[in-house]
Design a protein around this motif. Structure first.
Motif, PDB file in Angstrom:
ATOM      1  N   ASN A  46      -7.665  26.034   2.906  1.00 46.36           N
ATOM      2  CA  ASN A  46      -8.461  25.345   1.897  1.00 46.36           C
ATOM      3  C   ASN A  46      -8.472  26.073   0.560  1.00 46.36           C
ATOM      4  N   MET A  47      -7.800  27.209   0.477  1.00 45.79           N
ATOM      5  CA  MET A  47      -7.764  27.990  -0.764  1.00 45.79           C
ATOM      6  C   MET A  47      -6.354  28.152  -1.305  1.00 45.79           C
ATOM      7  N   VAL A  48      -5.455  27.267  -0.906  1.00 45.21           N
ATOM      8  CA  VAL A  48      -4.070  27.358  -1.371  1.00 45.21           C
ATOM      9  C   VAL A  48      -3.998  27.165  -2.881  1.00 45.21           C
ATOM     10  N   ALA A  49      -4.735  26.184  -3.395  1.00 45.45           N
ATOM     11  CA  ALA A  49      -4.663  25.881  -4.829  1.00 45.45           C
ATOM     12  C   ALA A  49      -5.090  27.064  -5.698  1.00 45.45           C
ATOM     13  N   PRO A  50      -6.267  27.679  -5.497  1.00 48.54           N
ATOM     14  CA  PRO A  50      -6.618  28.833  -6.341  1.00 48.54           C
ATOM     15  C   PRO A  50      -5.691  30.020  -6.168  1.00 48.54           C
ATOM     16  N   ALA A  73       0.025  17.404  -6.173  1.00 46.67           N
ATOM     17  CA  ALA A  73       0.137  18.435  -7.206  1.00 46.67           C
ATOM     18  C   ALA A  73       1.594  18.664  -7.595  1.00 46.67           C
ATOM     19  N   LEU A  74       2.496  18.695  -6.613  1.00 49.24           N
ATOM     20  CA  LEU A  74       3.911  18.883  -6.924  1.00 49.24           C
ATOM     21  C   LEU A  74       4.467  17.697  -7.708  1.00 49.24           C
ATOM     22  N   GLN A  75       3.983  16.488  -7.404  1.00 44.75           N
ATOM     23  CA  GLN A  75       4.426  15.330  -8.173  1.00 44.75           C
ATOM     24  C   GLN A  75       3.953  15.426  -9.623  1.00 44.75           C
ATOM     25  N   ARG A  76       2.716  15.869  -9.830  1.00 44.34           N
ATOM     26  CA  ARG A  76       2.235  16.067 -11.197  1.00 44.34           C
ATOM     27  C   ARG A  76       3.066  17.124 -11.910  1.00 44.34           C
ATOM     28  N   LEU A  77       3.435  18.165 -11.166  1.00 46.07           N
ATOM     29  CA  LEU A  77       4.212  19.243 -11.769  1.00 46.07           C
ATOM     30  C   LEU A  77       5.587  18.766 -12.189  1.00 46.07           C
ATOM     31  N   ARG A  78       6.204  17.917 -11.376  1.00 50.81           N
ATOM     32  CA  ARG A  78       7.522  17.388 -11.732  1.00 50.81           C
ATOM     33  C   ARG A  78       7.458  16.465 -12.935  1.00 50.81           C
ATOM     34  N   GLN A  79       6.329  15.821 -13.141  1.00 54.00           N
ATOM     35  CA  GLN A  79       6.179  14.913 -14.273  1.00 54.00           C
ATOM     36  C   GLN A  79       5.773  15.631 -15.554  1.00 54.00           C
ATOM     37  N   ASP A  80       5.457  16.901 -15.466  1.00 53.22           N
ATOM     38  CA  ASP A  80       5.061  17.685 -16.635  1.00 53.22           C
ATOM     39  C   ASP A  80       6.326  18.236 -17.309  1.00 53.22           C
ATOM     40  N   THR A 138       0.839  -1.193   0.000  1.00 51.61           N
ATOM     41  CA  THR A 138       0.000   0.000   0.000  1.00 51.61           C
ATOM     42  C   THR A 138       0.876   1.245   0.000  1.00 51.61           C
ATOM     43  N   PRO A 139       0.732   2.140  -0.930  1.00 53.85           N
ATOM     44  CA  PRO A 139       1.566   3.345  -0.943  1.00 53.85           C
ATOM     45  C   PRO A 139       1.199   4.280   0.193  1.00 53.85           C
ATOM     46  N   ALA A 140       2.177   5.048   0.643  1.00 53.40           N
ATOM     47  CA  ALA A 140       1.941   6.009   1.708  1.00 53.40           C
ATOM     48  C   ALA A 140       1.012   7.113   1.218  1.00 53.40           C
ATOM     49  N   SER A 141       0.156   7.580   2.109  1.00 53.60           N
ATOM     50  CA  SER A 141      -0.793   8.636   1.748  1.00 53.60           C
ATOM     51  C   SER A 141      -0.057   9.944   1.528  1.00 53.60           C
ATOM     52  N   LYS A 142      -0.557  10.742   0.600  1.00 54.86           N
ATOM     53  CA  LYS A 142       0.047  12.020   0.269  1.00 54.86           C
ATOM     54  C   LYS A 142      -0.996  13.119   0.356  1.00 54.86           C
ATOM     55  N   SER A 143      -0.540  14.294   0.727  1.00 56.24           N
ATOM     56  CA  SER A 143      -1.436  15.442   0.785  1.00 56.24           C
ATOM     57  C   SER A 143      -1.720  15.933  -0.627  1.00 56.24           C
ATOM     58  N   PRO A 144      -2.799  16.713  -0.813  1.00 53.72           N
ATOM     59  CA  PRO A 144      -3.080  17.260  -2.150  1.00 53.72           C
ATOM     60  C   PRO A 144      -1.938  18.095  -2.711  1.00 53.72           C
ATOM     61  N   THR A 145      -1.238  18.824  -1.834  1.00 57.68           N
ATOM     62  CA  THR A 145      -0.111  19.630  -2.313  1.00 57.68           C
ATOM     63  C   THR A 145       1.017  18.740  -2.829  1.00 57.68           C
ATOM     64  N   GLN A 146       1.304  17.641  -2.120  1.00 61.17           N
ATOM     65  CA  GLN A 146       2.350  16.727  -2.580  1.00 61.17           C
ATOM     66  C   GLN A 146       1.966  16.066  -3.898  1.00 61.17           C
ATOM     67  N   VAL A 154       0.862  24.736 -13.536  1.00 52.93           N
ATOM     68  CA  VAL A 154       0.489  24.801 -12.110  1.00 52.93           C
ATOM     69  C   VAL A 154      -1.016  24.653 -11.946  1.00 52.93           C
ATOM     70  N   ARG A 155      -1.781  25.313 -12.800  1.00 56.48           N
ATOM     71  CA  ARG A 155      -3.244  25.180 -12.742  1.00 56.48           C
ATOM     72  C   ARG A 155      -3.668  23.740 -12.985  1.00 56.48           C
ATOM     73  N   ASP A 156      -3.070  23.086 -13.983  1.00 50.91           N
ATOM     74  CA  ASP A 156      -3.419  21.700 -14.268  1.00 50.91           C
ATOM     75  C   ASP A 156      -3.015  20.773 -13.126  1.00 50.91           C
ATOM     76  N   ALA A 157      -1.896  21.066 -12.476  1.00 46.15           N
ATOM     77  CA  ALA A 157      -1.433  20.198 -11.395  1.00 46.15           C
ATOM     78  C   ALA A 157      -2.317  20.312 -10.161  1.00 46.15           C
ATOM     79  N   PHE A 158      -2.764  21.518  -9.840  1.00 48.64           N
ATOM     80  CA  PHE A 158      -3.572  21.703  -8.647  1.00 48.64           C
ATOM     81  C   PHE A 158      -5.052  21.433  -8.888  1.00 48.64           C
ATOM     82  N   ASP A 159      -5.476  21.400 -10.151  1.00 50.35           N
ATOM     83  CA  ASP A 159      -6.871  21.109 -10.465  1.00 50.35           C
ATOM     84  C   ASP A 159      -6.897  20.055 -11.562  1.00 50.35           C
ATOM     85  N   PRO A 160      -6.950  18.767 -11.213  1.00 54.53           N
ATOM     86  CA  PRO A 160      -6.878  17.701 -12.230  1.00 54.53           C
ATOM     87  C   PRO A 160      -8.017  17.759 -13.252  1.00 54.53           C
TER      88      PRO A 160
END
Length: 342
Positions: A257-261, A38-45, A28-36, A332-338
């Protein structure tokens, strides 16, 4: 007929071993926060990585402008110590006698020399990039703070305060940015016209003030809408019931709760401020007493046909900088809002 068992008849059953720890799952993979996430998606972009590398390079060049200029012996101004006199590097028609594009490449002036003034184009470009990034970064930070504060107050308050702040937001949104800049910039800098150093500081602060005054409303409206949707949630109402102070509810319950926008809006406003600074300086209402990309483009427009490197290099730098910031903002927008991913 009797059934055979491993226990003798009448013997008590063995108790179950309850001392064992629960089996741990290894797959089972370790749980990640939404920010983590999003940053992982950003690194893969790949687009985000390339644009981030370009932006980092430009920022390093801007910050190291004094060091690069001193190391190469190039200067952004005529009166800089050690700078050659215009008559030493310009011909009788005030055109450069050394450097590209009409002469061979030289490390003394890699991008040539500016006509009429004789300053080095590379040094002037680095210092202009430094000024533009400074103005855009400060304007983005201040406008973001103002937009967050007003948006939180407007969204969480009820009654006359919400109506008043909403009216202020709509009023500033309806006012033309260019007209306001043309009006306010000369007023802010007029009283400092006698002192050159004070005038340069006043122009810098005045330009940042103009960008902030006409740049905070979109984020404030976005934050207000987010707060309106969150203030009726259970966790906010529970905090109000137990008597949590309003300030703590705003900054400890709602704001996280508004970090992403906020991140998305900030990443998209930075390139807008870079382009606005260059445009205002080009119109002559921005920075005039210090190197700026807009001022360089303004002085070079008359040489687009006879000495094109003087114009197209700063234009290209502005285009690359704004394009990299815009593409990075989209990533950044795509990473924080799938839901918006392409």
């Amino acid at each position: 007929m009797t059934l055979q068992s491993g226990l003798e008849p009448g013997a008590p059953a063995e108790p179950e071993d309850t001392s064992r720890a629960p089996r741990e799952s290894t797959g089972t993979p370790a749980s990640k926060s939404p920010t983590q996430i999003a940053l992982q998606r950003l690194r893969q972009d790949k687009v985000a990585v390339v644009c981030g590398a370009i932006l980092l390079l430009l920022v390093v060049l801007a910050l190291a402008a004094p060091l690069i200029s001193r190391a190469m012996g190039i200067y952004p101004e005529i009166n800089s110590p050690g700078a050659p006199k215009p008559s030493e590097v310009l011909d009788q028609f005030n055109y450069p006698e050394v450097g590209p594009p009409y002469f061979g490449f030289t490390w003394d002036h890699p991008l040539g020399i500016a006509p009429n003034t004789g300053v080095d184009n590379l040094s002037n470009l680095l210092y202009g990039l430094r000024t533009s990034l400074l103005v855009a970064t400060l304007a983005t930070i201040v406008s973001t703070l103002v937009g967050i504060a007003i948006g939180l107050m407007a969204g969480f308050s009820r009654g006359w305060l919400d109506r008043f702040l909403s009216f202020v937001i709509d009023l500033f949104l309806s006012f033309p940015f260019l007209l306001g800049a043309l009006t306010l910039a000369p007023i802010i800098t007029s009283r400092f016209s006698t002192d050159l150093d004070a005038l340069n500081r006043a122009q810098l602060l005045g330009l940042i003030a103009v960008l902030v005054i006409f740049g905070w409303m979109s984020l404030a409206r976005l934050i207000r809408g987010q707060v309106l949707s969150l203030r009726e949630r259970e966790f906010v109402q529970s905090a109000q019931v137990i008597g949590v102070p309003t300030r703590r509810i705003l900054f400890k319950e709602l704001l996280p709760n508004m970090v992403a926008p906020i991140v998305v809006a900030t990443s998209l406003s930075l390139p807008a401020y870079v382009a606005a600074e260059a445009g205002l300086s080009y119109l002559g209402i921005g920075l005039t007493g210090q190197p700026s990309l807009g001022q360089t483009i303004l002085r070079a427009t008359g040489f687009y046909n006879t000495y094109g490197i003087y114009l197209w290099v700063p234009v290209g730098v502005v285009a690359v900088l704004v394009l990299a910031l815009n593409l990075l903002g989209d990533s950044v927008r795509d990473a924080f809002d799938p839901r918006t991913r392409r």
